[in-house]
Design a protein around this motif. Structure first.
Motif, PDB file in Angstrom:
ATOM      1  N   GLN A  69      -3.920   9.057   7.209  1.00 31.32           N
ATOM      2  CA  GLN A  69      -2.861   9.374   6.257  1.00 31.32           C
ATOM      3  C   GLN A  69      -1.539   8.747   6.676  1.00 31.32           C
ATOM      4  OE1 GLN A  69      -3.259  10.981   3.244  1.00 31.32           O
ATOM      5  NE2 GLN A  69      -1.195  10.117   3.010  1.00 31.32           N
ATOM      6  N   ALA A  70      -1.252   8.758   7.986  1.00 32.95           N
ATOM      7  CA  ALA A  70      -0.032   8.121   8.479  1.00 32.95           C
ATOM      8  C   ALA A  70      -0.057   6.622   8.175  1.00 32.95           C
ATOM      9  CB  ALA A  70       0.134   8.350   9.976  1.00 32.95           C
ATOM     10  N   ALA A  71      -1.249   5.996   8.299  1.00 32.40           N
ATOM     11  CA  ALA A  71      -1.369   4.569   8.011  1.00 32.40           C
ATOM     12  C   ALA A  71      -1.056   4.284   6.546  1.00 32.40           C
ATOM     13  CB  ALA A  71      -2.777   4.086   8.362  1.00 32.40           C
ATOM     14  N   LEU A  72      -1.578   5.112   5.653  1.00 31.08           N
ATOM     15  CA  LEU A  72      -1.306   4.932   4.226  1.00 31.08           C
ATOM     16  C   LEU A  72       0.173   5.139   3.915  1.00 31.08           C
ATOM     17  CD1 LEU A  72      -4.392   6.797   2.699  1.00 31.08           C
ATOM     18  CD2 LEU A  72      -3.999   4.325   2.750  1.00 31.08           C
ATOM     19  N   ASP A  73       0.772   6.182   4.519  1.00 29.74           N
ATOM     20  CA  ASP A  73       2.189   6.466   4.288  1.00 29.74           C
ATOM     21  C   ASP A  73       3.061   5.304   4.760  1.00 29.74           C
ATOM     22  OD1 ASP A  73       1.464   8.891   3.247  1.00 29.74           O
ATOM     23  OD2 ASP A  73       1.954  10.041   5.057  1.00 29.74           O
ATOM     24  N   LEU A  74       2.713   4.724   5.893  1.00 27.21           N
ATOM     25  CA  LEU A  74       3.507   3.615   6.430  1.00 27.21           C
ATOM     26  C   LEU A  74       3.374   2.366   5.564  1.00 27.21           C
ATOM     27  CD1 LEU A  74       2.839   4.084  10.243  1.00 27.21           C
ATOM     28  CD2 LEU A  74       5.067   4.175   9.119  1.00 27.21           C
ATOM     29  N   THR A  75       2.194   2.133   5.034  1.00 25.41           N
ATOM     30  CA  THR A  75       2.011   0.978   4.141  1.00 25.41           C
ATOM     31  C   THR A  75       2.895   1.117   2.904  1.00 25.41           C
ATOM     32  OG1 THR A  75      -0.258   0.621   4.896  1.00 25.41           O
ATOM     33  CG2 THR A  75       0.346  -0.296   2.750  1.00 25.41           C
ATOM     34  N   ALA A  76       2.899   2.316   2.320  1.00 26.92           N
ATOM     35  CA  ALA A  76       3.753   2.548   1.152  1.00 26.92           C
ATOM     36  C   ALA A  76       5.222   2.419   1.519  1.00 26.92           C
ATOM     37  CB  ALA A  76       3.467   3.930   0.574  1.00 26.92           C
ATOM     38  N   LEU A  77       5.595   2.937   2.693  1.00 29.12           N
ATOM     39  CA  LEU A  77       6.991   2.881   3.134  1.00 29.12           C
ATOM     40  C   LEU A  77       7.437   1.439   3.358  1.00 29.12           C
ATOM     41  CD1 LEU A  77       9.470   4.573   4.009  1.00 29.12           C
ATOM     42  CD2 LEU A  77       8.588   4.466   6.348  1.00 29.12           C
ATOM     43  N   SER A  78       6.543   0.607   3.886  1.00 29.22           N
ATOM     44  CA  SER A  78       6.909  -0.788   4.156  1.00 29.22           C
ATOM     45  C   SER A  78       7.306  -1.508   2.876  1.00 29.22           C
ATOM     46  CB  SER A  78       5.753  -1.522   4.833  1.00 29.22           C
ATOM     47  OG  SER A  78       4.681  -1.727   3.920  1.00 29.22           O
ATOM     48  N   LEU A  79       6.682  -1.135   1.762  1.00 23.89           N
ATOM     49  CA  LEU A  79       7.036  -1.735   0.476  1.00 23.89           C
ATOM     50  C   LEU A  79       8.308  -1.110  -0.092  1.00 23.89           C
ATOM     51  CD1 LEU A  79       3.472  -1.875  -1.124  1.00 23.89           C
ATOM     52  CD2 LEU A  79       4.738  -3.754  -0.088  1.00 23.89           C
ATOM     53  N   ASP A  80       8.421   0.195   0.030  1.00 25.43           N
ATOM     54  CA  ASP A  80       9.575   0.904  -0.536  1.00 25.43           C
ATOM     55  C   ASP A  80      10.877   0.477   0.132  1.00 25.43           C
ATOM     56  OD1 ASP A  80      10.754   3.039  -2.205  1.00 25.43           O
ATOM     57  OD2 ASP A  80      11.152   3.988  -0.270  1.00 25.43           O
ATOM     58  N   LEU A  81      10.865   0.333   1.444  1.00 22.47           N
ATOM     59  CA  LEU A  81      12.096   0.008   2.174  1.00 22.47           C
ATOM     60  C   LEU A  81      12.541  -1.427   1.950  1.00 22.47           C
ATOM     61  CD1 LEU A  81      11.561   1.725   5.654  1.00 22.47           C
ATOM     62  CD2 LEU A  81      13.035   2.482   3.793  1.00 22.47           C
ATOM     63  N   THR A  82      11.606  -2.297   1.593  1.00 25.29           N
ATOM     64  CA  THR A  82      11.941  -3.727   1.525  1.00 25.29           C
ATOM     65  C   THR A  82      12.000  -4.242   0.099  1.00 25.29           C
ATOM     66  OG1 THR A  82       9.583  -4.221   1.851  1.00 25.29           O
ATOM     67  CG2 THR A  82      10.995  -4.190   3.809  1.00 25.29           C
ATOM     68  N   GLN A  83      12.024  -3.349  -0.868  1.00 31.11           N
ATOM     69  CA  GLN A  83      12.208  -3.736  -2.263  1.00 31.11           C
ATOM     70  C   GLN A  83      13.414  -2.978  -2.821  1.00 31.11           C
ATOM     71  OE1 GLN A  83       8.345  -2.798  -3.913  1.00 31.11           O
ATOM     72  NE2 GLN A  83       7.649  -4.907  -3.709  1.00 31.11           N
ATOM     73  N   PRO A  84      14.628  -3.423  -2.488  1.00 28.69           N
ATOM     74  CA  PRO A  84      15.833  -2.694  -2.893  1.00 28.69           C
ATOM     75  C   PRO A  84      15.968  -2.602  -4.403  1.00 28.69           C
ATOM     76  CG  PRO A  84      16.317  -4.369  -1.231  1.00 28.69           C
ATOM     77  CD  PRO A  84      14.919  -4.617  -1.699  1.00 28.69           C
ATOM     78  N   THR A  85      16.546  -1.490  -4.845  1.00 23.50           N
ATOM     79  CA  THR A  85      16.881  -1.307  -6.253  1.00 23.50           C
ATOM     80  C   THR A  85      18.387  -1.176  -6.379  1.00 23.50           C
ATOM     81  OG1 THR A  85      16.580   1.095  -6.039  1.00 23.50           O
ATOM     82  CG2 THR A  85      14.694  -0.189  -6.798  1.00 23.50           C
ATOM     83  N   ALA A  86      18.900  -1.607  -7.530  1.00 25.72           N
ATOM     84  CA  ALA A  86      20.357  -1.675  -7.709  1.00 25.72           C
ATOM     85  C   ALA A  86      21.016  -0.302  -7.682  1.00 25.72           C
ATOM     86  CB  ALA A  86      20.675  -2.382  -9.026  1.00 25.72           C
ATOM     87  N   ASP A  87      20.285   0.737  -8.093  1.00 25.26           N
ATOM     88  CA  ASP A  87      20.914   2.050  -8.219  1.00 25.26           C
ATOM     89  C   ASP A  87      20.629   2.960  -7.026  1.00 25.26           C
ATOM     90  OD1 ASP A  87      18.250   2.455  -8.668  1.00 25.26           O
ATOM     91  OD2 ASP A  87      18.518   3.800 -10.379  1.00 25.26           O
ATOM     92  N   TYR A  88      20.235   2.379  -5.886  1.00 30.31           N
ATOM     93  CA  TYR A  88      19.898   3.208  -4.722  1.00 30.31           C
ATOM     94  C   TYR A  88      21.117   3.991  -4.242  1.00 30.31           C
ATOM     95  CZ  TYR A  88      18.786   4.602   0.021  1.00 30.31           C
ATOM     96  OH  TYR A  88      18.613   5.345   1.168  1.00 30.31           O
TER      97      TYR A  88
END
Length: 534
Positions: A69-88
């Motif tokens: 589960q930690a591996a899956l969470d980290l994979t999702a986090l790696s995408l979330d942190l490196t795809q900035p959104t304008a309204d963050y």
């Protein structure tokens, strides 16, 4: 002469021949500043991509050690942190320290993740400072957003945003609370012997008053009266509710709750402007100082006087109050009146999203932020032209008037949902209108002529309504074309208009010179932009 030129506009396209503009032509017209911007953007993406790879490697480690589960969470986090959104928007609350009550394997990967995020945030902060020194302020502030996405408690970046660490003594026994990031204004209101709270319905009120407000009581001249009694008393605008916030003082006879909604929308708008148009509100030297002071944590907490907003219950009362300010034959839905530095509005059933509020507040915010600069320019002009007395500076008297109304019209599209802001959606009526005027109605004034129009030539022309539409379209173009290629240039032009250059107060700023791109090319790109609007 100008009026002769415009007599054929409603029926004639003032650009001859097909407008062709390819990606290769675009590349050939990139300015030195744009190439520099691309270099910093590339470095920014490299840092984020490196972080993605590092977190992915950590995910692999977790997978190989039975932490699926930690591996899956980290994979999702790696995408979330490196795809900035304008309204963050970074979280307000300070992150809690890592718990020591978890298994050693989990503690290990969590420590590794924290180190990776903090290290890459430091790299990005250095890059933001370099971008600022390279005269790329919008990019610098955008990178600050990346820093806080990776490390929400990066104190220097918080300070650049005008925030400070605050600890609410009313929550000192809460184990899930380690402090929060707030403005100096909020820190002051929530401190002292009689702390206040920013109530979701009533706005800023003393904590000790909340229970009585919930009971339906309201303070009135040292006593408490019923909410119904207060409403009757405040129908007279002399007794209007006064909603005070960091940058605005809203006076209204509609309701306290409605005044709070207006106040919060304006504060969100003001924060967006300060962040995205940072180079307008601060000179290059002041921006550099902001970053430097963030390093030493010595930011000033002094606040300017709040901007005043009058919001009436009816159009009739609005018209009565503004008698003498507006010509009798002119119908308006709102007004920023420069002599008293106040915005006037009314509850308009046809404008539930408060578009007019954002339009007029744009005039107010930009005017008052730079008032001293124009006073200085007026004094300097008197010396240069040997005038007997200073003449008040008139914005865009001789050219560039489009940007005054174009930007205000653009910001009518500003929207706030759940505290988050968005602006410039292509289906907003102003931009749809600009597209239709040009591509269907064949109405367009080439930018070289359009930018040469001063206040009287623009507002006094029979086609001034069409000019408003084109102005909003040009503003959208400069802010959004090719992912904001001309955003900093628009801000530079806006700054030059509101902050005249004291070295040459008679010089008219030029969009062509600021962009480093010929007007003919800008005309082509503008048409391309309109054609590609979804």
């Amino acid at each position: 002469m100008l009026k002769v030129l415009f007599t054929v506009l409603p029926t004639t396209v003032m650009l001859a021949g097909p407008l062709l503009f390819s990606a290769s032509a675009n590349a050939q017209n990139l300015s030195v500043v744009e190439r520099r911007r691309d270099l910093y953007q590339t470095r920014r993406q490299e840092i984020l991509l490196n972080l993605r790879h590092e977190i992915s490697a950590l995910s692999t480690y977790c997978h190989e050690n039975g932490m699926g589960q930690a591996a899956l969470d980290l994979t999702a986090l790696s995408l979330d942190l490196t795809q900035p959104t304008a309204d963050y928007q970074p979280p307000r609350l300070v992150q809690l320290p890592l718990s020591q009550r978890v298994a050693e394997d989990e503690n290990h990967w969590r420590r590794q993740l924290k180190r990776l995020r903090e290290d890459r945030a430091k790299e990005l902060y250095i890059l933001a400072r370099q971008a600022l020194r390279a005269d790329l302020p919008s990019l610098a502030y955008s990178i600050i957003g990346d820093v806080l996405r990776l490390d929400p408690d990066h104190s220097h970046s918080r300070s650049v945003r005008g925030e400070q660490l605050f600890f609410d003594r009313l929550r000192e026994d809460d184990p899930a609370y380690a402090g929060e990031w707030v403005s100096p204004f909020e820190a002051r209101r929530r401190s002292g012997s009689n702390p206040e709270t920013n109530h979701p319905v009533y706005g800023w009120i003393p904590v000790s008053h909340v229970a009585r407000y919930d009971e339906g009581l309201r303070p009135w001249r040292g006593n408490w009266v019923s909410v119904q009694k207060e409403a009757a008393l405040r129908q007279d605008f002399r007794n209007a509710w006064e909603i005070s916030s960091e940058h605005f003082l809203v006076k209204t006879n509609t309701s306290l709750e409605e005044g709070v909604v207006i106040s919060r929308k304006l504060e969100t708008f003001h924060a967006w402007l300060k962040s995205n148009f940072a180079a307008f509100f601060d000179t290059p030297q002041a921006l550099e100082e902001r970053f430097e002071l963030a390093q030493t944590r010595r930011r000033s907490t002094r606040s300017a006087n709040p901007m005043e907003i009058h919001y009436y219950a009816t159009r009739d009362e609005y018209n009565r109050r503004l008698k003498g300010k507006i010509p009798p034959d002119r119908v308006t839905n709102g007004l920023y009146w420069e002599p008293d530095r106040t915005c006037y509005f009314f509850r308009n059933p046809e404008d539930p999203d408060h578009r007019t509020v954002f339009h007029e507040a744009t005039h107010q915010i930009l005017d008052l932020a730079t008032l001293d600069d124009r006073l200085a320019a007026s004094r300097k002009r008197r010396l240069v032209l040997r005038q007997p007395r200073p003449v008040p500076w008139r914005l865009c008297e001789n050219s560039n008037f489009w940007i005054i109304e174009g930007l205000a019209s653009y910001f009518e599209s500003f929207e706030v949902h759940d505290g988050r802001a968005s602006v410039g959606r292509p289906d907003y009526i102003r931009f749809v209108g600009a597209r239709q005027r040009y591509l269907q109605d064949n109405f367009y004034v080439p930018l070289q002529i359009f930018c040469s129009l001063g206040h009287d030539d623009f507002m006094g022309h029979p086609n001034f309504a069409q000019f408003y539409t084109q102005s909003s379209g040009v503003a959208h173009f400069l802010l959004h074309y090719e992912n904001g290629m001309y955003r900093d240039d628009l801000v530079r032009l806006l700054s030059a208009v509101y902050r005249p250059d004291l070295r040459d107060v008679t010089k008219e700023p030029s969009l062509e010179e600021i962009c480093g791109v010929k007007f003919a090319t800008l005309d082509q790109q503008y048409r391309e932009h309109l054609e590609n609007l979804p």
